[in-house]
Write a protein that holds these residues in place. Sequence first.
Motif, PDB file in Angstrom:
ATOM      1  N   VAL A  96      -0.439   5.795  -9.181  1.00 16.47           N
ATOM      2  CA  VAL A  96      -1.512   6.800  -9.101  1.00 16.47           C
ATOM      3  C   VAL A  96      -0.976   8.228  -9.240  1.00 16.47           C
ATOM      4  O   VAL A  96      -1.405   8.978 -10.120  1.00 16.47           O
ATOM      5  N   HIS A  97      -0.023   8.639  -8.399  1.00 19.44           N
ATOM      6  CA  HIS A  97       0.490  10.016  -8.480  1.00 19.44           C
ATOM      7  C   HIS A  97       1.991  10.034  -8.759  1.00 19.44           C
ATOM      8  O   HIS A  97       2.636  11.072  -8.621  1.00 19.44           O
ATOM      9  N   TRP A  98       2.559   8.899  -9.027  1.00 15.14           N
ATOM     10  CA  TRP A  98       3.958   8.771  -9.454  1.00 15.14           C
ATOM     11  C   TRP A  98       4.982   9.180  -8.401  1.00 15.14           C
ATOM     12  O   TRP A  98       6.113   9.533  -8.739  1.00 15.14           O
ATOM     13  N   GLY A  99       4.588   9.138  -7.148  1.00 11.81           N
ATOM     14  CA  GLY A  99       5.603   9.239  -6.098  1.00 11.81           C
ATOM     15  C   GLY A  99       6.466   7.986  -6.146  1.00 11.81           C
ATOM     16  O   GLY A  99       6.098   6.973  -6.756  1.00 11.81           O
ATOM     17  N   THR A 100       7.631   8.014  -5.503  1.00 15.54           N
ATOM     18  CA  THR A 100       8.509   6.843  -5.548  1.00 15.54           C
ATOM     19  C   THR A 100       9.000   6.465  -4.153  1.00 15.54           C
ATOM     20  O   THR A 100       9.072   7.299  -3.240  1.00 15.54           O
ATOM     21  N   LEU A 146       0.832  -1.205   0.000  1.00 13.89           N
ATOM     22  CA  LEU A 146       0.000   0.000   0.000  1.00 13.89           C
ATOM     23  C   LEU A 146       0.867   1.255   0.000  1.00 13.89           C
ATOM     24  O   LEU A 146       1.705   1.447   0.894  1.00 13.89           O
ATOM     25  N   CYS A 147       0.656   2.122  -0.982  1.00 11.24           N
ATOM     26  CA  CYS A 147       1.371   3.399  -1.019  1.00 11.24           C
ATOM     27  C   CYS A 147       0.997   4.211   0.217  1.00 11.24           C
ATOM     28  O   CYS A 147      -0.181   4.284   0.586  1.00 11.24           O
ATOM     29  N   SER A 148       1.983   4.858   0.836  1.00  9.33           N
ATOM     30  CA  SER A 148       1.716   5.627   2.057  1.00  9.33           C
ATOM     31  C   SER A 148       1.065   6.970   1.756  1.00  9.33           C
ATOM     32  O   SER A 148       0.651   7.673   2.668  1.00  9.33           O
ATOM     33  N   HIS A 149       0.944   7.328   0.479  1.00 11.00           N
ATOM     34  CA  HIS A 149       0.295   8.603   0.139  1.00 11.00           C
ATOM     35  C   HIS A 149      -1.220   8.476   0.085  1.00 11.00           C
ATOM     36  O   HIS A 149      -1.937   9.344   0.556  1.00 11.00           O
ATOM     37  N   ALA A 150      -1.711   7.393  -0.519  1.00  4.37           N
ATOM     38  CA  ALA A 150      -3.155   7.194  -0.606  1.00  4.37           C
ATOM     39  C   ALA A 150      -3.422   5.698  -0.609  1.00  4.37           C
ATOM     40  O   ALA A 150      -2.921   5.012   0.263  1.00  4.37           O
ATOM     41  N   THR A 151      -4.171   5.202  -1.570  1.00  5.73           N
ATOM     42  CA  THR A 151      -4.575   3.797  -1.480  1.00  5.73           C
ATOM     43  C   THR A 151      -4.137   2.964  -2.674  1.00  5.73           C
ATOM     44  O   THR A 151      -4.778   1.986  -3.021  1.00  5.73           O
ATOM     45  N   ALA A 152      -3.059   3.315  -3.311  1.00  4.05           N
ATOM     46  CA  ALA A 152      -2.612   2.569  -4.488  1.00  4.05           C
ATOM     47  C   ALA A 152      -1.860   1.298  -4.097  1.00  4.05           C
ATOM     48  O   ALA A 152      -1.208   1.239  -3.060  1.00  4.05           O
ATOM     49  N   SER A 153      -1.945   0.314  -4.983  1.00  5.92           N
ATOM     50  CA  SER A 153      -1.144  -0.903  -4.860  1.00  5.92           C
ATOM     51  C   SER A 153       0.166  -0.671  -5.592  1.00  5.92           C
ATOM     52  O   SER A 153       0.200  -0.491  -6.814  1.00  5.92           O
ATOM     53  N   PHE A 165       8.020  13.329  -4.354  1.00  5.75           N
ATOM     54  CA  PHE A 165       6.703  13.913  -4.129  1.00  5.75           C
ATOM     55  C   PHE A 165       5.644  13.142  -4.930  1.00  5.75           C
ATOM     56  O   PHE A 165       5.916  12.790  -6.084  1.00  5.75           O
ATOM     57  N   PRO A 166       4.483  12.913  -4.344  1.00 11.25           N
ATOM     58  CA  PRO A 166       3.978  13.423  -3.070  1.00 11.25           C
ATOM     59  C   PRO A 166       4.196  12.467  -1.892  1.00 11.25           C
ATOM     60  O   PRO A 166       3.611  12.677  -0.838  1.00 11.25           O
ATOM     61  N   CYS A 167       5.030  11.463  -2.046  1.00  8.11           N
ATOM     62  CA  CYS A 167       5.235  10.503  -0.957  1.00  8.11           C
ATOM     63  C   CYS A 167       6.202  11.090   0.079  1.00  8.11           C
ATOM     64  O   CYS A 167       7.289  11.550  -0.279  1.00  8.11           O
ATOM     65  N   GLU A 168       5.811  11.065   1.332  1.00 10.03           N
ATOM     66  CA  GLU A 168       6.646  11.605   2.406  1.00 10.03           C
ATOM     67  C   GLU A 168       6.842  10.622   3.546  1.00 10.03           C
ATOM     68  O   GLU A 168       7.709  10.816   4.383  1.00 10.03           O
TER      69      GLU A 168
END
Length: 115
Positions: free
Chosen positions: A65-69, A43-50, A80-83
């Motif tokens: 989903v938003h291309w954070g890495t 689970l991506c820590s930004h939202a709910t993507a696999s 960004f946007p993963c923090e």
Amino acid sequence: MKRVFLCNVSELSVNTVRKVDNAEHGDIAVYNLSGQYYATADLCSHATASLAEGDIEDDLIVCPVHWGTFHIPTGEARDFPCEINIRTYKVEQEGDDLFALIADKAEDPSLIAKG
Ligand code: FES
């Protein structure tokens, strides 16, 4: 510490990722990076993507989903946007079987947030 079966080595081609359902600990993404095996939370820590639906670029997984890495070996949020870092698991290979070693959350250094 728990040992959880992930998949067979033969099911995980080089430079691919697959999702392993795990109701108890949360789904796990298992990776083959040039023959080295890694496992992270799916689970991506930004939202709910696999993350298993994302793309591998070198040693990063790119969220679909938003291309954070995230850095696959450490779970560190890189772009960004993963923090918030994602959890990682040590992977053990036994013959054709891959297992994740799951520590208690309180003992897991990969759960420390970035920054
Ligand atoms: Fe992964 Fe937004 S859901 S970057």
